[in-house]
Design an enzyme around this catalytic site. Structure first.
Site, PDB file in Angstrom:
ATOM      1  N   LYS A 159      -7.578   1.685  -3.155  1.00  0.00           N
ATOM      2  CA  LYS A 159      -7.226   1.277  -1.775  1.00  0.00           C
ATOM      3  C   LYS A 159      -7.340   2.467  -0.803  1.00  0.00           C
ATOM      4  CE  LYS A 159      -5.082  -0.970   1.603  1.00  0.00           C
ATOM      5  NZ  LYS A 159      -5.697  -2.028   2.362  1.00  0.00           N
ATOM      6  N   THR A 162       0.873  -1.184   0.000  1.00  0.00           N
ATOM      7  CA  THR A 162       0.000   0.000   0.000  1.00  0.00           C
ATOM      8  C   THR A 162       0.904   1.226   0.000  1.00  0.00           C
ATOM      9  OG1 THR A 162      -1.673  -1.160   1.283  1.00  0.00           O
ATOM     10  CG2 THR A 162      -1.801   1.238   1.257  1.00  0.00           C
TER      11      THR A 162
HETATM   12  P1  NAD Z   1       5.906  -5.839   7.429  1.00  0.00           P
HETATM   13  O1  NAD Z   1       6.707  -4.726   7.985  1.00  0.00           O
HETATM   14  O2  NAD Z   1       5.536  -6.989   8.291  1.00  0.00           O
HETATM   15  O3  NAD Z   1       6.669  -6.450   6.129  1.00  0.00           O
HETATM   16  C1  NAD Z   1       7.424  -5.691   5.231  1.00  0.00           C
HETATM   17  C2  NAD Z   1       8.681  -6.487   4.941  1.00  0.00           C
HETATM   18  O4  NAD Z   1       9.452  -5.784   3.957  1.00  0.00           O
HETATM   19  C3  NAD Z   1       9.574  -6.661   6.179  1.00  0.00           C
HETATM   20  O5  NAD Z   1       9.833  -8.030   6.386  1.00  0.00           O
HETATM   21  C4  NAD Z   1      10.842  -5.886   5.813  1.00  0.00           C
HETATM   22  O6  NAD Z   1      12.023  -6.456   6.347  1.00  0.00           O
HETATM   23  C5  NAD Z   1      10.818  -5.965   4.303  1.00  0.00           C
HETATM   24  N1  NAD Z   1      11.611  -4.935   3.641  1.00  0.00           N
HETATM   25  C6  NAD Z   1      11.692  -3.611   3.950  1.00  0.00           C
HETATM   26  N2  NAD Z   1      12.536  -2.986   3.108  1.00  0.00           N
HETATM   27  C7  NAD Z   1      12.993  -3.925   2.249  1.00  0.00           C
HETATM   28  C8  NAD Z   1      13.907  -3.898   1.160  1.00  0.00           C
HETATM   29  N3  NAD Z   1      14.508  -2.764   0.783  1.00  0.00           N
HETATM   30  N4  NAD Z   1      14.146  -5.056   0.509  1.00  0.00           N
HETATM   31  C9  NAD Z   1      13.549  -6.220   0.891  1.00  0.00           C
HETATM   32  N5  NAD Z   1      12.690  -6.305   1.928  1.00  0.00           N
HETATM   33  C10 NAD Z   1      12.413  -5.176   2.593  1.00  0.00           C
HETATM   34  O7  NAD Z   1       4.604  -5.167   6.801  1.00  0.00           O
HETATM   35  P2  NAD Z   1       3.250  -5.909   6.339  1.00  0.00           P
HETATM   36  O8  NAD Z   1       2.269  -5.869   7.431  1.00  0.00           O
HETATM   37  O9  NAD Z   1       3.619  -7.211   5.705  1.00  0.00           O
HETATM   38  O10 NAD Z   1       2.747  -4.880   5.225  1.00  0.00           O
HETATM   39  C11 NAD Z   1       3.298  -4.846   3.918  1.00  0.00           C
HETATM   40  C12 NAD Z   1       2.465  -3.915   3.068  1.00  0.00           C
HETATM   41  O11 NAD Z   1       1.118  -4.387   3.041  1.00  0.00           O
HETATM   42  C13 NAD Z   1       2.396  -2.473   3.588  1.00  0.00           C
HETATM   43  O12 NAD Z   1       2.446  -1.598   2.496  1.00  0.00           O
HETATM   44  C14 NAD Z   1       1.051  -2.415   4.296  1.00  0.00           C
HETATM   45  O13 NAD Z   1       0.510  -1.106   4.316  1.00  0.00           O
HETATM   46  C15 NAD Z   1       0.234  -3.342   3.423  1.00  0.00           C
HETATM   47  N6  NAD Z   1      -0.932  -3.937   4.090  1.00  0.00           N
HETATM   48  C16 NAD Z   1      -0.814  -4.476   5.346  1.00  0.00           C
HETATM   49  C17 NAD Z   1      -1.922  -5.026   5.965  1.00  0.00           C
HETATM   50  C18 NAD Z   1      -1.813  -5.621   7.336  1.00  0.00           C
HETATM   51  O14 NAD Z   1      -2.850  -5.848   7.956  1.00  0.00           O
HETATM   52  N7  NAD Z   1      -0.618  -5.910   7.845  1.00  0.00           N
HETATM   53  C19 NAD Z   1      -3.167  -5.034   5.312  1.00  0.00           C
HETATM   54  C20 NAD Z   1      -3.263  -4.521   4.018  1.00  0.00           C
HETATM   55  C21 NAD Z   1      -2.131  -3.966   3.417  1.00  0.00           C
END
Ligand code: NAD
Length: 295
Positions: free
Chosen positions: A171, A96
């Site tokens: 979204k 997102t």
């Molecule tokens: P998270 O922080 O658990 O996961 C993100 C991952 O990306 C982490 O493991 C981090 O180490 C990795 N990362 C960061 N920078 C990086 C890079 N340069 N190279 C490789 N890996 C890298 O977050 P999440 O909850 O999994 O959310 C991910 C996305 O999904 C976000 O944009 C969030 O807004 C969206 N989202 C989350 C939810 C939710 O409920 N968690 C729901 C809908 C959408």
């Protein structure tokens, strides 16, 4: 060669990649956090040493990263996905992020001859886990058709929202409605209580009347009435207040760029931000009722 490269194996990406493996896809993955990569490896994802290495090993590259800055860096930074991906690769960003970053990365991908979709999701960690996510995708018809069978292994509803960036637009608009409507529900249930209404009685009325909405039916901020409410679990998320602040902020950024007035969106953004600044970012967003009650 794997079928799919998956970059960003966190709370969402981890179970999404696992579902791709379970659907029979060969998945190569990368995450900067060693623990996330290790957990994905235990689920059958082949580890890569960098995003570029992963992208070079599969014709389809999925990213699930925190925000626009990481999506730009991973795609267009030195040694990024766009340079490393093979000819005619399909890039699917499920993070997102802000509409402007999504459109900038689309343009860079197109210039390099790749197809791209912005395909953010709704459904949270539970939806990622159960492969029941909703995907809202922006990009060409051809990119959408190519991505659809892959997204189907991770979700249930897959919608083409139109041109590049329109997935992110859908979204942020969706989540702005959710954020505003949760505050409306919290205010009305607080007022009802103060007027002597039993919350269950009011729910039985409002949920069948003109006030009914998704936030009320699924995430009622009062315990003991709706099974799926975080209120039943001391507001353990669910969808955290910190995530809601992020998404509300994206809606306000988009509204500013588009010249659209969102007075309720702005007020709701300020209330969630106040709640998070008071140290409640890790609670479910429906815990905003605490702020309303104390006001
Ligand atoms: P998270 O922080 O658990 O996961 C993100 C991952 O990306 C982490 O493991 C981090 O180490 C990795 N990362 C960061 N920078 C990086 C890079 N340069 N190279 C490789 N890996 C890298 O977050 P999440 O909850 O999994 O959310 C991910 C996305 O999904 C976000 O944009 C969030 O807004 C969206 N989202 C989350 C939810 C939710 O409920 N968690 C729901 C809908 C959408």
């Amino acid at each position: 060669m794997a079928d799919i490269a998956f970059i960003g194996l966190g709370n969402m990406g981890g179970p999404m990649a696992r579902n791709l493996v379970q659907a029979g896809h060969g998945v190569v993955g990368f995450d900067v956090a060693p623990a996330a990569l290790q957990a994905a490896t235990a689920n059958g994802v082949e580890p890569a040493a960098s995003a570029a290495e992963a992208a070079g090993r599969a014709p389809i590259v999925i990213t699930m990263l925190p925000a626009g800055a990481q999506v730009r860096e991973v795609h267009t930074g030195a040694g990024g996905v766009i340079a490393a991906a093979g000819e005619g690769a399909l890039l699917i960003d499920c993070s997102t992020i802000d509409v402007a970053s999504a459109r900038a990365v689309h343009a860079a991908a197109a210039e390099a001859g790749h197809e791209m979709l912005d395909a953010p999701v709704s459904g949270g960690v539970a939806g990622a886990d159960a492969a029941t996510l909703t995907f809202m995708a922006g990009g060409s018809e051809a990119a959408f058709a190519r991505a659809k069978p892959v997204l189907a292994a991770m979700g249930r509803t897959i919608v083409h929202a139109g041109a590049p960036g329109n997935g992110q637009a859908a979204k942020v608009c969706n989540n702005m409605i959710l954020g505003i409507s949760m505050i409306a529900v919290a205010e009305a249930f607080t007022l009802g209580e103060r007027l002597g209404l039993e919350p269950k009685t009011f729910f039985d009325i409002a949920s069948k009347a003109s006030a009914s909405c998704w936030a009320m039916l699924n995430h009622l901020p009062v315990p003991g009435i709706v099974e799926t409410s975080a209120a039943n679990r001391d507001f353990k998320p669910g969808f955290s207040a910190a995530m809601m602040v992020k998404d509300m902020g994206l809606s306000q950024e988009a509204a500013g760029l588009a010249g659209a007035a969102t007075p309720l969106g702005a007020a709701a953004t300020a209330l969630y931000a106040q709640f998070v600044e008071a140290g409640h970012g890790e609670l479910d967003y429906s815990a905003i009722i605490k702020l309303i009650r104390e006001a």
